[in-house]
Design a protein around this motif. Structure first.
Motif, mmCIF file in Angstrom:
data_model
loop_
_atom_site.group_PDB
_atom_site.id
_atom_site.type_symbol
_atom_site.label_atom_id
_atom_site.label_comp_id
_atom_site.label_asym_id
_atom_site.label_seq_id
_atom_site.Cartn_x
_atom_site.Cartn_y
_atom_site.Cartn_z
ATOM 1 N N ALA A 2 0.910 -1.072 -0.099
ATOM 2 C CA ALA A 2 0.168 -0.101 -0.080
ATOM 3 C C ALA A 2 0.947 1.257 0.159
ATOM 4 O O ALA A 2 0.577 2.319 -0.710
ATOM 5 C CB ALA A 2 -0.849 -0.017 1.365
ATOM 6 N N LYS A 3 1.833 1.392 0.644
ATOM 7 C CA LYS A 3 2.739 2.294 0.707
ATOM 8 C C LYS A 3 3.526 2.574 -0.740
ATOM 9 O O LYS A 3 3.614 3.679 -1.006
ATOM 10 C CB LYS A 3 3.937 2.072 2.050
ATOM 11 N N MET A 10 1.542 9.515 -5.592
ATOM 12 C CA MET A 10 2.174 10.915 -5.280
ATOM 13 C C MET A 10 3.116 11.246 -6.461
ATOM 14 O O MET A 10 3.001 12.625 -6.949
ATOM 15 C CB MET A 10 2.769 10.967 -3.814
ATOM 16 N N SER A 11 3.931 10.422 -6.810
ATOM 17 C CA SER A 11 4.962 10.663 -7.764
ATOM 18 C C SER A 11 4.445 11.131 -9.049
ATOM 19 O O SER A 11 4.698 12.066 -9.674
ATOM 20 C CB SER A 11 5.870 9.635 -8.067
ATOM 21 N N LYS A 12 3.255 10.233 -9.295
ATOM 22 C CA LYS A 12 2.540 10.751 -10.753
ATOM 23 C C LYS A 12 2.010 11.867 -10.639
ATOM 24 O O LYS A 12 1.723 12.912 -11.529
ATOM 25 C CB LYS A 12 1.544 9.364 -11.148
ATOM 26 N N THR A 17 1.425 17.352 -12.451
ATOM 27 C CA THR A 17 1.245 18.866 -12.115
ATOM 28 C C THR A 17 2.126 19.642 -12.784
ATOM 29 O O THR A 17 1.917 20.821 -13.334
ATOM 30 C CB THR A 17 1.160 18.896 -10.457
ATOM 31 N N LEU A 18 3.443 19.026 -12.851
ATOM 32 C CA LEU A 18 4.710 19.874 -13.091
ATOM 33 C C LEU A 18 4.426 20.021 -14.617
ATOM 34 O O LEU A 18 4.916 21.058 -15.393
ATOM 35 C CB LEU A 18 6.043 19.223 -12.869
ATOM 36 N N VAL A 48 10.983 13.416 -4.493
ATOM 37 C CA VAL A 48 9.895 13.184 -5.256
ATOM 38 C C VAL A 48 9.884 14.201 -6.404
ATOM 39 O O VAL A 48 9.635 13.876 -7.687
ATOM 40 C CB VAL A 48 8.378 13.543 -4.591
ATOM 41 N N ILE A 49 10.053 15.304 -6.134
ATOM 42 C CA ILE A 49 10.565 16.472 -7.318
ATOM 43 C C ILE A 49 11.608 16.061 -8.373
ATOM 44 O O ILE A 49 11.377 16.044 -9.419
ATOM 45 C CB ILE A 49 10.914 17.932 -6.653
ATOM 46 N N ARG A 50 12.583 15.441 -7.800
ATOM 47 C CA ARG A 50 13.775 15.130 -8.748
ATOM 48 C C ARG A 50 13.262 13.954 -9.396
ATOM 49 O O ARG A 50 13.588 13.933 -10.631
ATOM 50 C CB ARG A 50 15.183 14.798 -7.606
ATOM 51 N N GLU A 51 12.526 13.025 -8.912
ATOM 52 C CA GLU A 51 11.938 11.846 -9.728
ATOM 53 C C GLU A 51 11.160 12.245 -10.749
ATOM 54 O O GLU A 51 11.245 11.811 -11.891
ATOM 55 C CB GLU A 51 11.539 10.950 -8.778
ATOM 56 N N ALA A 52 10.097 13.093 -10.408
ATOM 57 C CA ALA A 52 9.338 13.826 -11.391
ATOM 58 C C ALA A 52 9.900 14.451 -12.585
ATOM 59 O O ALA A 52 9.635 14.370 -13.826
ATOM 60 C CB ALA A 52 8.299 14.720 -10.743
#
Length: 236
Positions: A2-3, A10-12, A17-18, A48-52
């Protein structure tokens, strides 16, 4: 498990959004995308930002410069000509494959996408120089539906990437693009009718004319909107 799912969701969400904010012109072409600022703005971690941003590098909507960081792509109208040609060739291939493979229900889905596009306001009183985000979304959905029946994920992903890049150019071409003498509604209706007739040759010709008219508008608009940006090289 689940996590992991929550983390992926969240990442997607942040990536989408970006992507939307870049296409809507939140940052100018060539602007640096700072991890600290973005993590504060989107209320998430820098990881998360870096991954996106890394994923968006693969989509060509973000540029990674070694030892410097992430940036909004710089724009070149000369490059745009090549992008439009690639999109025309790719989508003509996708249409020829898709019209042979598309089930009957695809036609209903295409008509529904077109109906949404026609009924969505293209401009608003608050920002009359640019297409509304809702119209851009409906427009993308219609064009996505046109090519998705080809059944080739790599081809559809490539057409979506090229579409995003063209939308980014259009966003920064300025108010002159709204003065282009064209009937967008008729262009889309003609493309729809050719697709419903499964006429790949005609649909391909209409799509090419549709995109090349947009190209001309962006080039002309570049003299007004893009010229003020130091990162943009104007096509002469």
């Amino acid at each position: 498990m689940a996590k992991r799912t929550d983390s992926e969701t969240m990442s997607k969400h942040i990536r989408d959004t970006l992507r939307t904010d870049i296409l809507d012109g939140r940052w100018e072409p060539g602007a640096r995308l700072q991890l600290t600022h973005l993590s504060e703005h989107y209320d998430t971690s820098s990881t998360v930002i870096r991954e996106a941003l890394t994923r968006l590098v693969g989509d060509k909507l973000v540029t990674l410069r070694p030892n410097k960081g992430f940036f909004v792509p710089e724009l070149s109208l000369a490059e745009l000509t090549d992008i439009v040609e690639m999109r025309c060739v790719n989508e003509q291939l996708a249409l020829s494959l898709g019209f042979e493979r598309a089930p009957l229900e695809w036609e209903s889905e295409l008509m529904a996408a077109h109906h949404t596009l026609e009924r969505t306001p293209r401009r608003s009183d608050e920002d009359p120089d640019n297409h509304t985000p809702e119209w851009n979304h409906a427009h993308q959905k219609f064009h996505d539906k046109l090519v998705e029946a080809c059944g080739v994920p790599l081809l559809t992903e490539m057409t979506r990437t090229l579409s995003d890049l063209i939308q980014l150019y259009g966003r920064w071409a300025g108010p002159a693009t709204r003065d282009a003498k064209r009937d967008l509604d008729k262009e889309h209706r003609d493309i729809l009718n050719a697709a419903l007739d499964r006429n790949a040759e005609l649909a391909g010709q209409l799509l090419r004319a549709h995109y090349e008219t947009t190209l001309s508008a962006v080039k002309n608009g570049g003299e007004v909107g893009l010229a003020c940006l130091p990162h943009v090289k104007l096509l002469r």
